[in-house]
Structure formats: structure tokens, C-alpha cells
Design an enzyme around this catalytic site. Structure first.
Site, short mmCIF file in Angstrom:
data_model
loop_
_atom_site.label_atom_id
_atom_site.label_comp_id
_atom_site.label_asym_id
_atom_site.label_seq_id
_atom_site.Cartn_x
_atom_site.Cartn_y
_atom_site.Cartn_z
N HIS A 17 50.48 -14.37 48.73
CA HIS A 17 51.40 -14.45 49.88
C HIS A 17 52.42 -15.57 49.67
CE1 HIS A 17 47.85 -12.80 52.44
NE2 HIS A 17 48.76 -11.84 52.38
N LYS A 41 42.07 -4.38 62.66
CA LYS A 41 41.30 -5.32 61.84
C LYS A 41 40.50 -6.29 62.70
CE LYS A 41 44.06 -5.48 57.61
NZ LYS A 41 44.98 -6.25 56.77
N ARG A 90 51.42 -5.04 46.26
CA ARG A 90 50.65 -5.24 45.03
C ARG A 90 50.55 -3.95 44.23
NH1 ARG A 90 45.97 -7.81 48.38
NH2 ARG A 90 46.80 -6.10 49.57
N SER A 127 43.23 -11.00 50.44
CA SER A 127 42.44 -11.83 51.35
C SER A 127 40.99 -11.34 51.44
CB SER A 127 43.07 -11.80 52.75
OG SER A 127 44.37 -12.30 52.71
O1 PNS Z 1 48.61 -8.21 56.47
P1 PNS Z 1 48.57 -6.91 57.24
O2 PNS Z 1 47.23 -6.73 57.92
O3 PNS Z 1 48.96 -5.73 56.39
O4 PNS Z 1 49.67 -7.05 58.38
C1 PNS Z 1 49.86 -6.03 59.31
C2 PNS Z 1 50.69 -6.56 60.48
C3 PNS Z 1 49.92 -7.67 61.20
C4 PNS Z 1 52.00 -7.10 59.96
C5 PNS Z 1 50.94 -5.35 61.44
O5 PNS Z 1 49.72 -4.85 61.91
C6 PNS Z 1 51.85 -5.73 62.60
O6 PNS Z 1 53.06 -5.73 62.44
N1 PNS Z 1 51.24 -6.11 63.75
C7 PNS Z 1 51.97 -6.56 64.92
C8 PNS Z 1 52.12 -5.43 65.94
C9 PNS Z 1 53.15 -4.41 65.47
O7 PNS Z 1 54.31 -4.70 65.33
N2 PNS Z 1 52.65 -3.20 65.24
C10 PNS Z 1 53.48 -2.06 64.85
C11 PNS Z 1 53.53 -1.90 63.36
S1 PNS Z 1 54.53 -0.53 62.90
#
Ligand code: PNS
Length: 159
Positions: A17, A41, A90, A127
Site C-alpha cells: 500500500h 469484511k 496486484r 493484509s
Molecule cells: O481494501 P478494500 O477492502 O478492497 O477496500 C474496499 C473499500 C473500503 C475501498 C470499499 O469497500 C469502499 O469504498 N467502501 C466505502 C463505501 C463505498 O463507497 N462503497 C461503494 C463501493 S462501489
């Protein structure tokens, strides 16, 4: 002044990251790392810990800030007047998940997502693997920033 939002769970932030954030900073005047929630998650670290670990890991990088986002990344990126959302990839598995997210974020905000290919030297760092290695007492110092390695060891010991 061009701003990029770099969102993720960061549970916890890894060296992969940090590399992506640094390379995004090479393209934008300011990078806002958005520690957010993925509704699917269950997190190992609390929201506060995910935020403070990312802040600690990125503290020395000029033009990079970390914020917790309790809502849609699309809304946050609009509020910050971001030119782009930046995510690291990745490989193919990441791409499948990110494709839908990037198109939905553009639908919601009009903001494009730019992908940075993860450094092959760090391509294996996820992670989830780091937490698994730490929970079995394995070495993680080469995979995560120093503050994260310390926090992971502490967390595993007190579990
Ligand atoms: O590291 P990750 O788990 O791939 O990140 C995913 C994350 C947290 C960026 C995504 O779930 C997110 O954007 N969450 C905030 C809520 C949101 O905007 N959801 C709509 C996504 S299209």
C-alpha cells in the site's frame, strides 16, 4: 492543485500500500488516503487502529494525508474535489473486484479510478496473509511498515 483519493480497508496498511501511495503522490499534488469500511469484511483492527496505523506509516511523506471515511468513497472524493481515485492492483483477482467498484464510483461521482500496478517485489503482500503469518508467530518485518509490525505482534500476543 490536483488531488487523488486512495481508498481501502488498510487492515492493516502494508508495504505494498505504501508503495502505491508514494507512486500516486508522484502524479498528484496531494494524496488523501481514505481508510474506509467494506461492508462484507470483518476487520482484525478497529477503525481507530486502521486509521492510526496508516497515519503512522505515511507520516513522513509530504503531501499525503490520511482520513477515516464513514460513508461512500464517491461522496468523499467529490467533497475533496478529487481529480481521481487511485487503487493498487496486484493481479487478476484484484482486477475483478476493482472493475465493478471503479465503474460504480464513476457512476456515483463522475470521478475516474486510476490503477497502479503493484510493484512485483511486493506483489505477494496482502493484509490477509500478513495477519495470518503474524498470528502463527512468523516474521512480518519485511512486509509491513515498522509501526504496523509492532502493532500486529502486540495484537497477536494479547488475543
Ligand atoms: O481494501 P478494500 O477492502 O478492497 O477496500 C474496499 C473499500 C473500503 C475501498 C470499499 O469497500 C469502499 O469504498 N467502501 C466505502 C463505501 C463505498 O463507497 N462503497 C461503494 C463501493 S462501489
Amino acid at each position: 492543485m490536483t488531488i487523488a483519493v486512495c481508498p481501502g480497508s488498510f487492515d492493516p496498511i502494508t508495504s505494498g500500500h505504501v508503495d502505491v501511495v508514494k507512486r500516486a503522490r508522484g502524479m498528484f499534488d496531494e494524496v488523501i488516503v481514505a481508510v474506509a469500511r467494506n461492508a462484507h469484511k470483518n476487520y482484525f483492527f478497529s477503525d481507530e487502529d486502521r486509521l492510526s496505523l496508516a497515519q503512522g506509516a505515511l507520516a513522513d511523506i509530504d503531501g499525503v494525508h490520511v482520513e477515516f471515511v464513514d460513508g461512500l468513497i464517491a461522496d468523499f472524493a467529490v467533497r475533496k474535489n478529487a481529480a481521481a481515485i487511485v487503487k493498487g492492483l496486484r493481479g487478476a483477482a484484484d482486477y475483478d473486484a476493482e472493475q465493478a467498484m471503479s465503474l460504480l464510483n464513476r457512476h456515483l461521482s463522475g470521478i475516474e479510478t486510476i490503477f497502479i500496478m503493484g510493484d512485483p517485489a511486493l506483489g505477494h503482500v496482502a493484509s490477509s496473509f500478513v495477519k495470518d503469518i503474524a498470528s502463527h508467530g512468523g516474521p512480518i518485518e519485511d512486509l509491513v511498515p515498522r509501526n504496523v509490525a509492532i502493532a500486529l505482534k502486540k495484537k497477536v500476543e494479547t488475543k
